[in-house]
Design an enzyme around this catalytic site. Structure first.
Site, mmCIF file in Angstrom:
data_model
loop_
_atom_site.group_PDB
_atom_site.id
_atom_site.type_symbol
_atom_site.label_atom_id
_atom_site.label_comp_id
_atom_site.label_asym_id
_atom_site.label_seq_id
_atom_site.Cartn_x
_atom_site.Cartn_y
_atom_site.Cartn_z
ATOM 1 N NE ARG A 1 -7.222 -6.013 -1.287
ATOM 2 C CZ ARG A 1 -6.410 -6.669 -0.476
ATOM 3 N NH1 ARG A 1 -6.722 -7.895 -0.086
ATOM 4 N NH2 ARG A 1 -5.286 -6.129 -0.057
ATOM 5 C CE LYS B 1 3.782 -6.889 15.421
ATOM 6 N NZ LYS B 1 3.425 -8.174 14.822
ATOM 7 N N GLY C 1 0.224 -5.152 1.764
ATOM 8 C CA GLY C 1 1.638 -5.531 1.715
ATOM 9 C C GLY C 1 2.261 -5.235 0.354
HETATM 10 C C1 3PG Z 1 -3.542 -9.029 1.208
HETATM 11 O O1 3PG Z 1 -4.690 -9.035 1.648
HETATM 12 O O2 3PG Z 1 -2.671 -8.230 1.582
HETATM 13 C C2 3PG Z 1 -3.207 -9.997 0.106
HETATM 14 O O3 3PG Z 1 -4.337 -10.670 -0.334
HETATM 15 C C3 3PG Z 1 -2.113 -10.946 0.528
HETATM 16 O O4 3PG Z 1 -2.520 -11.770 1.565
HETATM 17 P P1 3PG Z 1 -1.419 -12.496 2.453
HETATM 18 O O5 3PG Z 1 -0.745 -11.416 3.254
HETATM 19 O O6 3PG Z 1 -2.176 -13.489 3.298
HETATM 20 O O7 3PG Z 1 -0.455 -13.178 1.521
HETATM 21 MG MG MG Z 2 -1.683 -8.803 4.271
#
Ligand code: 3PG
Ligand code: MG
Length: 389
Positions: A36, A188, A369
């Site tokens: 990243r 999940k 996500g």
């Molecule tokens: C991730 O690593 O998916 C993002 O940085 C978002 O982090 P979070 O799920 O803690 O909001």
């Molecule tokens: Mg995450």
């Protein structure tokens, strides 16, 4: 979607607040995978060489609005060779910045106002800056102060990584070369209902694997022993299968599994069909027949979208067999120019890295996500606010 981008912007001498996603795993103070951070460098370098004065705002982990040094960004500042400003609301350093300087602000999630997108906190964060650049695709599914709040206050633009993520992911969603194969695994069902349905609609074939696949096998009456699966998701799994059938998507579930008598890295592996699984067997990886079938499907496809490892890929070599076979087959086909491959999600990208094939993939997303929500067709608030209307 057309975004306001940084190309051609006059940023010389301007104070730029740059949002990056540096939420990387750190073990014993060391960054395990700087992907990243590396993917964020083109925007940082472009702004720097254009003479901007850059303060990067980022988060790590979920410190819940408290200053918890377990989640400090110091290792990231060290890795990048820049100064860490110990409080993200500090403004004193701005006066000493020269054109092209870069600093990193301490974890923005040390303040509760961040995740609440508190307007007063966003005002404080934005103060002293001339413009805002969001390059943090991976956190743009969160409507936080540092993704949405500041974009409402400052003139705001998409960085190169964010723009590239949207461009590549949109292209495959809008006009994929077919047959399109999607491979979704992970743990999940409950967190993947949306993405499974969206991919069932889009894809010609959908492979469901990992613990997710085990839940589907269970829903279909298969034996799952003492494995990780979600008994309460049976109806949901059946509904997803029905949805896929109505959308003419062929769904392939696991045929066999790599099992052991305990869930452990050094456990003895045996390969079993679902009918052979005993009550004390634990599924840890995809089986041989399943993997051979998956590889054959990959060889037939023109596009593959993959998220989620099909076993404990980090327990090499015994339990990484299924995930590595998928990674290698996708990489091979892509190298040969026969496949467009799109892969996202932290564990999945780590598996590519472990196999040494990350550079062979057509597009590797930095999102976890955010990648899933984008594929699902959901609006990412941190992206929507950068739209050039
Ligand atoms: C991730 O690593 O998916 C993002 O940085 C978002 O982090 P979070 O799920 O803690 O909001
Ligand atoms: Mg995450």
């Amino acid at each position: 979607m057309k975004l306001r981008v940084i190309d051609g912007l006059d940023v010389r001498g301007k104070y730029v607040l740059l949002r990056d996603d540096f939420n990387v795993q750190i073990v014993d103070g060391k960054i395990t995978d700087p992907f990243r951070i590396e993917q964020s460098m083109p925007t940082i370098n472009a702004l720097r060489s254009a003479g901007a004065r850059i303060a990067i705002v980022a988060h790590r982990g979920r410190p819940k609005g408290e200053r918890n040094m377990e989640y400090t960004l110091q290792p990231i500042a060290d890795y990048m060779g820049v100064d860490l400003i110990s409080d993200c609301l500090d403004k004193d350093f701005l006066a000493n910045m020269r054109d092209g300087d870069v600093v990193l602000l301490e974890n923005v999630r040390f303040y509760a106002g961040e995740e609440k997108n508190d307007p007063a906190f966003a005002e404080n964060l934005a103060r002293g800056f001339d413009l805002f650049v969001n390059d943090a695709f991976a956190v743009s599914h969160r409507a936080h102060a540092s993704t949405v709040g500041v974009a409402e206050i400052l003139p705001s633009y998409a960085g190169r990584l964010l723009a590239s993520e949207i461009e590549h992911l949109s292209a495959v969603m809008e006009n994929p070369a077919r047959p399109l194969l999607s491979i979704v695994a992970g743990s999940k069902v409950s967190t993947k209902i949306g993405v499974l349905k969206a991919l069932a609609k889009l894809s010609d074939t959908l492979i469901i694997g990992g613990a997710l696949g085990t839940t589907f096998n269970y829903a279909m009456g298969g034996r799952v022993g003492n494995s990780l699966y979600e008994a309460d998701q049976k109806e949901t799994a059946l509904e997803i299968l029905d949805f896929a059938e109505k959308n003419n998507c062929r769904v392939l579930l696991p045929l066999d599994k790599g099992v052991a008598k305990e869930f452990a890295r050094d456990a003895v592996r045996s390969n079993k069909d679902f009918t052979e699984i005993e009550d004390d067997d634990v599924i840890i990886d995809a089986g041989i027949k399943t993997t051979e079938r998956d590889v054959a499907e990959i060889r037939r496809a023109k596009t593959v979208i993959w998220n989620g490892t099909v076993g404990m890929a980090e327990w090499q070599p015994t339990w990484s067999y299924g995930s590595f076979a998928i990674a290698n087959a996708i990489a091979q086909q892509t190298r040969d120019g026969k496949l467009e491959s799109i892969i996202g999600g932290g564990d999945t990208v780590a598996a590519l890295e472990a196999c040494g094939v990350k550079d062979d993939i057509t597009y590797v997303s930095t999102g976890g996500g955010a990648f899933l929500e984008f594929v699902e067709g959901r609006t990412l608030p941190g992206v929507a606010i950068l739209e050039d209307k």
